[in-house]
Scaffold this active site. Sequence first.
Site, PDB file in Angstrom:
ATOM      1  CG  HIS A   2      -1.732  -1.254   1.350  1.00  0.00           C
ATOM      2  ND1 HIS A   2      -2.508  -1.757   0.331  1.00  0.00           N
ATOM      3  CD2 HIS A   2      -1.847  -2.135   2.378  1.00  0.00           C
ATOM      4  CE1 HIS A   2      -3.081  -2.888   0.738  1.00  0.00           C
ATOM      5  NE2 HIS A   2      -2.692  -3.129   1.968  1.00  0.00           N
ATOM      6  CB  CYS A   6      -7.864  -5.831   5.695  1.00  0.00           C
ATOM      7  SG  CYS A   6      -8.141  -4.945   4.157  1.00  0.00           S
TER       8      CYS A   6
END
Length: 442
Positions: free
Chosen positions: A10, A42
């Site tokens: 990310h 996630c």
Amino acid sequence: MKTVIIGSNHAGIAAANTLLDNYPGNEVVLIDRNTNLSYLGCGTALWVGRQIDGYEGLFYTNKEDFIKKGAKIFLQSSVTNIDFDGKVVHFEDEAGNPTTESYDKLVLATGSKPIVPNIPGKDLDGIHFLKLFQEGQAVDHAMSSEGVNTVAVIGAGYIGVEIAEAAKRRGKNVLLFDAMPTSLASYYDPEFTERMDANLEKHGIELHFGELATEYKGDTHVTQLVTDKGSYDVDMVINAIGFTANSDLGREHLDTFRNGAYLVDSHQKTSDDSVYAVGDSATIYSNALEATTYIALATNAVRSGIVAGHNIGGTVLDGIGVQGSNGISIFGYNMVSTGLSVAAAAKNNIDVEYTDYEDLQKPGFIKENGAVKIRIVYEKSSRRIVGAQLASTEDISANIHMFSLAIQEHVTIDKLKLLDIFFLPHFNQPYNYITMAALKAK
């Protein structure tokens, strides 16, 4: 200007996109040891628990997209050394060939690594971690094995609770362990975590809190977990104790935080003017604490990558700090928080008060409805809001964004008391629980 970015999840991706999309002519090189980039870890539990059809959607970009933008990418490439004085990154490419890339600016986006319990039997087969896509694959594959019936999850933070739910959805007997007395203790106060614990037990997860793992037993494959309170026969162990900064490459050269994370300023710059650090490998400023700290969250990683990218590109941009906003949904029970809990404030020597309130989300005549519990935490002396927690079977997640902004902007609990909050039976009550909680503040 040539920027080399080590790490392409990310934070690294956000830095690369910022440079490539906004600053034409900048040369960008991405180096990553993994086979893929942009994995939304996630979502691992959703995939393993079969709440989504597959893992494909958990990747939001790919190597080809960056090549089209003009970036140079090396995947399955391990950095062996960084010559900070000569500004050269040494690594082995996919074929194992020694390779180098010089840089004008370097971005360290190496993320975090799982904490490995140093106890006997830690090298047995059947003990898993959850960080990379490949680790998610290994857990998913193991749960498909006929011999895996009982799964022990060690660590009842977000990842541990989520993977415990996933294992239960796969029909496994699940034992959830944590040294703390409740689940999610790092994010919520006991008045909230006890509700999540009840939710977990209601759905058949066996809770072992206040219990510390001391040994794994088995010949080559783990067959038993030993704790300070007992022994348990298991077929699989998933470690989810937590993460620490992956800062091995630069810790000898750069200033670091107490947990080893790279210390950065508001531009994401390290103690070396040519080196930036982003995401889980770096520190971050907490507006609730009003201090530098370490908060490993994907949202923080994205923001830090954007800040670094603009500053490298020539636009001075200060990071505005974070609140550590987060949320979780387990078997339909939703919890969100931001800033500090009462327990976290005490741990950081911040004297706080709090106000609680509980009511239905909507008027009682609405059939599809649910109770909402809210806590607002505020500093006793300044009365500034420093934290909030909400829990409900309703989707109350969007509320936390307002509290995040309130913490960032030093809004006091008194300012919140008469805030203009609209009412419509489809959504909420005329005496909104946010208003009522604020009015109850001392």
